[in-house]
Scaffold this motif. Sequence first.
Motif, PDB file in Angstrom:
ATOM      1  N   GLU A 159      15.666 113.554 132.830  1.00  0.00           N
ATOM      2  CA  GLU A 159      16.897 113.860 132.096  1.00  0.00           C
ATOM      3  C   GLU A 159      17.972 114.486 132.979  1.00  0.00           C
ATOM      4  O   GLU A 159      19.169 114.294 132.742  1.00  0.00           O
ATOM      5  N   ALA A 160      17.583 115.218 134.028  1.00  0.00           N
ATOM      6  CA  ALA A 160      18.565 115.819 134.929  1.00  0.00           C
ATOM      7  C   ALA A 160      19.337 114.743 135.666  1.00  0.00           C
ATOM      8  O   ALA A 160      20.534 114.898 135.942  1.00  0.00           O
ATOM      9  N   VAL A 161      18.692 113.621 135.973  1.00  0.00           N
ATOM     10  CA  VAL A 161      19.349 112.528 136.687  1.00  0.00           C
ATOM     11  C   VAL A 161      20.414 111.890 135.803  1.00  0.00           C
ATOM     12  O   VAL A 161      21.441 111.436 136.298  1.00  0.00           O
ATOM     13  N   TRP A 162      20.198 111.866 134.495  1.00  0.00           N
ATOM     14  CA  TRP A 162      21.165 111.246 133.573  1.00  0.00           C
ATOM     15  C   TRP A 162      22.521 111.913 133.632  1.00  0.00           C
ATOM     16  O   TRP A 162      23.541 111.316 133.305  1.00  0.00           O
ATOM     17  N   ALA A 220      19.249 111.207 125.601  1.00  0.00           N
ATOM     18  CA  ALA A 220      19.964 110.082 126.223  1.00  0.00           C
ATOM     19  C   ALA A 220      21.186 109.685 125.406  1.00  0.00           C
ATOM     20  O   ALA A 220      22.216 109.317 125.972  1.00  0.00           O
ATOM     21  N   LEU A 221      21.074 109.755 124.102  1.00  0.00           N
ATOM     22  CA  LEU A 221      22.198 109.383 123.242  1.00  0.00           C
ATOM     23  C   LEU A 221      23.397 110.314 123.425  1.00  0.00           C
ATOM     24  O   LEU A 221      24.532 109.915 123.154  1.00  0.00           O
ATOM     25  N   LYS A 222      23.151 111.519 123.907  1.00  0.00           N
ATOM     26  CA  LYS A 222      24.223 112.504 124.103  1.00  0.00           C
ATOM     27  C   LYS A 222      24.819 112.470 125.508  1.00  0.00           C
ATOM     28  O   LYS A 222      25.743 113.210 125.805  1.00  0.00           O
ATOM     29  N   THR A 223      24.282 111.617 126.369  1.00  0.00           N
ATOM     30  CA  THR A 223      24.781 111.538 127.746  1.00  0.00           C
ATOM     31  C   THR A 223      25.860 110.468 127.862  1.00  0.00           C
ATOM     32  O   THR A 223      26.126 109.728 126.917  1.00  0.00           O
ATOM     33  N   GLU A 224      26.436 110.379 129.052  1.00  0.00           N
ATOM     34  CA  GLU A 224      27.412 109.331 129.327  1.00  0.00           C
ATOM     35  C   GLU A 224      26.755 108.022 129.764  1.00  0.00           C
ATOM     36  O   GLU A 224      27.456 107.037 130.008  1.00  0.00           O
ATOM     37  N   CYS A 225      25.442 108.011 129.874  1.00  0.00           N
ATOM     38  CA  CYS A 225      24.734 106.778 130.249  1.00  0.00           C
ATOM     39  C   CYS A 225      25.025 105.709 129.197  1.00  0.00           C
ATOM     40  O   CYS A 225      24.812 105.933 128.013  1.00  0.00           O
ATOM     41  N   LYS A 264      11.088 107.521 127.025  1.00  0.00           N
ATOM     42  CA  LYS A 264       9.686 107.252 126.733  1.00  0.00           C
ATOM     43  C   LYS A 264       9.199 107.919 125.454  1.00  0.00           C
ATOM     44  O   LYS A 264       8.027 107.819 125.111  1.00  0.00           O
ATOM     45  N   ASP A 265      10.121 108.571 124.740  1.00  0.00           N
ATOM     46  CA  ASP A 265       9.764 109.168 123.455  1.00  0.00           C
ATOM     47  C   ASP A 265      11.042 109.516 122.689  1.00  0.00           C
ATOM     48  O   ASP A 265      12.154 109.403 123.218  1.00  0.00           O
ATOM     49  N   ASP A 266      10.875 109.941 121.441  1.00  0.00           N
ATOM     50  CA  ASP A 266      12.031 110.254 120.588  1.00  0.00           C
ATOM     51  C   ASP A 266      12.857 111.418 121.134  1.00  0.00           C
ATOM     52  O   ASP A 266      14.077 111.421 121.019  1.00  0.00           O
ATOM     53  N   LYS A 267      12.196 112.400 121.730  1.00  0.00           N
ATOM     54  CA  LYS A 267      12.915 113.539 122.305  1.00  0.00           C
ATOM     55  C   LYS A 267      13.849 113.075 123.422  1.00  0.00           C
ATOM     56  O   LYS A 267      15.012 113.471 123.487  1.00  0.00           O
TER      57      LYS A 267
END
Length: 192
Positions: free
Chosen positions: A187-190, A27-32, A19-22
Amino acid sequence: MNREFIEKLENNPVIAAVKDDKGLEKALKTECEIIFILYGDICNISDIVERIKSAGKVAMVHMDLIAGLGSGKDVAVDYIKNTVKADGIITTKGSLIERANQLGMYTVLRYFVIDSMALVNIEKQDRHGIAQPDVIEILPGIVQPKIIKKINSISKVPVIAGGLISDREDVMNALNNGVLAVSSTNEAVWEL
C-alpha cells in the motif's frame, strides 16, 4: 495491442494490486487508476469489479486466482467479460489471453522469471505471435536491470513488473530500466 490500455499504463505507472477487501478499500482511495484483483470467487467477483468501476478505475481480474474459474476455458473469460463486466484479465495462460483479445478486453500475460527457460518462453510467445497480450508482467519485479532490458529486447509488447516491489527505489529501478509500469500489493507503493 490495445493502445488505450497502454496509454492508461503510461499515465498511471503504479498499479494497485489487491488481495483482500481491506486492500481494496485502500486502493479505491488512492490515485491509482488501475487495480489488479488478486482474490475473490465466482460469487463475489462481480461486486468487487463493480466497486472498482464505480470509483472510475480500471478493473483487471487475475483469472488464475479467482476460486471457481480454474478450468482455464474460454467460457471463464466470457463470464468475466459478460457477467462480471471487468475491463480485462491477468493470467499465465495464453489461451485465455487469446479469448480475451477476441472479446476486446485488456490483457496481461504473467511470467515468473525464475530461470533462463522463462526468457525462452517469452521469446517463443512473441516469435509465434500466438495469444499476443497487451502487456506482459514479469515476476518478481525486482529482477536485475539487465534481465529487464533483455526481456524488453525480446518482447513485442510492453513489459510491466510485479512482485516484491516494496519501495520507491524498486519502482524507480524498474521504470528507469524500461518497464512501463509496476504492480504492487504494498500500500505504501500506491502513494508514490
